[in-house]
Design an enzyme around this catalytic site. Sequence first.
Site, PDB file in Angstrom:
ATOM      1  CB  SER A 146       1.538 -52.749   8.858  1.00  0.00           C
ATOM      2  OG  SER A 146       2.864 -52.614   9.340  1.00  0.00           O
ATOM      3  CE1 TYR A 159       3.462 -50.971   4.452  1.00  0.00           C
ATOM      4  CE2 TYR A 159       4.062 -50.778   6.777  1.00  0.00           C
ATOM      5  CZ  TYR A 159       3.581 -51.531   5.721  1.00  0.00           C
ATOM      6  OH  TYR A 159       3.188 -52.843   5.932  1.00  0.00           O
TER       7      TYR A 159
END
Length: 258
Positions: A146, A159
Site C-alpha cells: 500500500s 493498517y
Amino acid sequence: MREKASFNFAGKTVLVTGAAKGIGAAIAEQFGSYGANVVVADVDEQGEAAAAGWRQLGRSARFIRCDVSRGSEVAKTVAYAEQEFGGLDILVNNAGIFPRARLAETDEAFWDRVMDINLKGAYLMCQAAVPGMISRGGGSIVNIGSLHATSGAPDTLAYAISKGGIVTLTRNLASALARQRVRVNCIHPGWVASDGEMARLAAAGEGGDSLEKAISRMPMGRMQTGDDIASAAVFMTSDFADQITGQQLTVDGGISSR
C-alpha cells in the site's frame, strides 16, 4: 541464450488470497486469461461463484475457503492447490482489510485483527508455499502492499504498520530465497476504484461532484482499477521479470511522485 520470455502461464498454478472480489478477483481473472490454473482463496463464499464463472469460459479455476490468519487453514489451502494441480508456482498475497482508526481508537482487538489478516496471513502463506516452490526449482511471490506503508494517514495507523511489515517481509524473503530461485516482490496499489472503496466514499458523502473533482486533480486523470494491479502482478511473475526480486512496484498513476 535463454528462450524468449512470454506472458504464457499455461501449466503454471497461481494461488491468490482474497480473490472473491475486488483487486484479488481481477488478479485471478487475468492470470486465468493467460492460461494459468487459478486457486481462489477467500473467507467469502462468493469466491466459488467467481471460480465457476471462469470455468464456464474454459479456464481452470478452483475455490477454497480460507481464513489466512489461521495456520491450519493456510496449510490446507496450499496443500489443496498442490494436490489439484500438481504443485504451486505463484502466490499472490492479496487478502487484507482496511479499517480506519486513530491511535486512541485502536484497541488491542482492532490491532490484532489488522495484523493477523494483513501481515500474519502473508507470512503464513509464504511459510506454507515456499517448500513446494523450492522442490519444484523455484517460484514467485507477490505481496500486495500500500502507499500507506511508509507513514500512512492519522486514521490508518494499524493498517499502515501492517503494510510496512509487508515491505520488510518482501525484502527479507527475497534475500533469503534468491539462491533457491524463489522471487519475492511487492506491489503498492494507488487509489483503486473497487466496489468497497466506492461504497466507503458514498457512505462518507465523498461521491458525486467532490469525487469527480478529486479524480480530476490526479496526475493521470483517473483512479486505478483492479486490472491495473493485475497487470503488474502478471508482469512481476512472468519470464520478463525473472531477475527482479526484493522490489516494490508502485501502480498509482503518479500520485506518489508529487
